[in-house]
Design an enzyme around this catalytic site. Sequence first.
Site, PDB file in Angstrom:
ATOM      1  N   ILE A 211       9.978   3.986 -35.408  1.00  0.00           N
ATOM      2  CA  ILE A 211       9.691   4.710 -34.030  1.00  0.00           C
ATOM      3  C   ILE A 211       7.966   4.702 -33.743  1.00  0.00           C
ATOM      4  O   ILE A 211       7.591   4.442 -32.592  1.00  0.00           O
ATOM      5  CB  ILE A 211      10.049   5.890 -34.047  1.00  0.00           C
ATOM      6  CG1 ILE A 211       9.897   6.818 -32.840  1.00  0.00           C
ATOM      7  CG2 ILE A 211       9.151   6.985 -35.112  1.00  0.00           C
ATOM      8  CD1 ILE A 211      11.136   6.008 -31.873  1.00  0.00           C
ATOM      9  N   CYS A 212       7.274   4.579 -34.725  1.00  0.00           N
ATOM     10  CA  CYS A 212       5.647   4.526 -34.327  1.00  0.00           C
ATOM     11  C   CYS A 212       5.450   3.230 -33.949  1.00  0.00           C
ATOM     12  O   CYS A 212       4.443   3.352 -33.002  1.00  0.00           O
ATOM     13  CB  CYS A 212       4.889   4.560 -35.998  1.00  0.00           C
ATOM     14  SG  CYS A 212       5.493   3.458 -37.174  1.00  0.00           S
ATOM     15  N   THR A 213       6.066   2.305 -34.316  1.00  0.00           N
ATOM     16  CA  THR A 213       5.737   0.783 -33.674  1.00  0.00           C
ATOM     17  C   THR A 213       6.264   0.715 -32.357  1.00  0.00           C
ATOM     18  O   THR A 213       5.634   0.324 -31.451  1.00  0.00           O
ATOM     19  CB  THR A 213       6.367  -0.251 -34.430  1.00  0.00           C
ATOM     20  OG1 THR A 213       6.065  -0.283 -35.693  1.00  0.00           O
ATOM     21  CG2 THR A 213       6.123  -1.565 -33.957  1.00  0.00           C
ATOM     22  N   ASN A 216       3.746   3.078 -30.251  1.00  0.00           N
ATOM     23  CA  ASN A 216       2.297   2.774 -30.232  1.00  0.00           C
ATOM     24  C   ASN A 216       1.747   1.469 -30.081  1.00  0.00           C
ATOM     25  O   ASN A 216       0.908   1.093 -29.542  1.00  0.00           O
ATOM     26  CB  ASN A 216       1.671   3.783 -31.343  1.00  0.00           C
ATOM     27  CG  ASN A 216       2.070   5.145 -31.377  1.00  0.00           C
ATOM     28  OD1 ASN A 216       1.774   5.606 -30.217  1.00  0.00           O
ATOM     29  ND2 ASN A 216       2.249   5.618 -32.381  1.00  0.00           N
TER      30      ASN A 216
END
Length: 430
Positions: A211-213, A216
């Site tokens: 989810i961070c990839t 962001n």
Amino acid sequence: MAATRMQTDVPTPQDSPDFSKKDWPGRWSHINKILDRRGPFCDKSFSPGHGEDILLNQCRVLVIGAGGLGCEILKNLALSGFKDIEVIDMDTIDVSNLNRQFLFRPSDVGSPKAKVAAEFIMKRVASVKDKDDDYYLGFHLIICGLDSVEARRWINATLVNIAQDDPEKIRVLIDGGTEGFKGQARVIIPTVTSCYECSLDMLNKQTAFPICTIANTPRLPEHCIEWASVIQWPKEREDEKMDTDDPTHIQWLYEIALKRAMEFNITGVTYSLTQGVVKNIIPAFASTNAIISAACCNEAFKIVTTSQPYLNNYMMYMGNEGLYTYTFEHQKKDDCPVCGNQNAFLEVDKDITVQDFIELLKEKPDIQLKKPSLTTDTNEKIYWQSPPLFEQRTRPNLEKRLSELVKDGYNIIVTDTTLPISLNITVSYI
């Protein structure tokens, strides 16, 4: 859901107006060449001259799935002499299906697959009636042409459960599956051979993006599409449930993903890719479907007529690097949660929380559950996903250590939406 009863009496110009009630001479001569004489590999129980009656008048077959593989299976069965065929498919026809699911036409988009497939076949081979029928014991065998692991697990567990205490209730399951240039066909005899659940750890795990990839640092077009569906849809359309079969929803996701991709100089976001990512569409080729459906229908023919030995019990086809097939006997697992005679055994850390244990059940290759609910073998609720009242009452247990609720060596009864039966798992703390 639709059902078809096929009287495979294809009319010819020479037939009378009442052609639907008869065969023309030599209609089934290609089948009789196999069924009217004994070959060197015939089963001992094979009796020449009786196979045609079994196919045309006695055998009932249930086909689950009317997609690319299911369309081929229906066609092959009808032309192989099977008359009484019912087909179940809960999906509707999408325009992306038309390139390989040859029973459908552009005018059929949006209609139920099972109903249209039945009507198409019957225009060429007999009469159709629609009905809901999951009474599996009414069929001699079941053939799956599905693209869903969950649906396969469900029908597999159902048939094993039916046959558990009575061999007379065994219904053979023939399962086919394709992915690009690869495919497999297998024969499952519930409680006798390995079942679908026994081979669960052979499946490739579905690709998941951090989810961070996605949020962001997107680098791929798939990241942008996931961002649109996972993050932006709930933010901008929180009161509306996403329908991946609705073209307007796909179009919205495509446009949002395309804007995101332009911001990060990412190319490759297309409408078809958007559709493939959000619907988890597996690439399919008509030629691979034809090969695997032929294998499934050949096994059905051999099992019903006993004219030749049937597959024991797994055939893999690989056409992505040259051409290669491999047949082997997949071994039944004693600790299989569906057909095994032993409880599944799981070693876990003594400090593992109930929440982490649930995540383990989701991730473990040979279990792969979706929304597991847990109960002790003394019927104490550990955590229930539903109904909402029980979910709320048991939610505080998620943060507790599992060892506080279940002693070492004791059983946990697990239920899940992917299976019609419960699993017994013995836990051991390390």
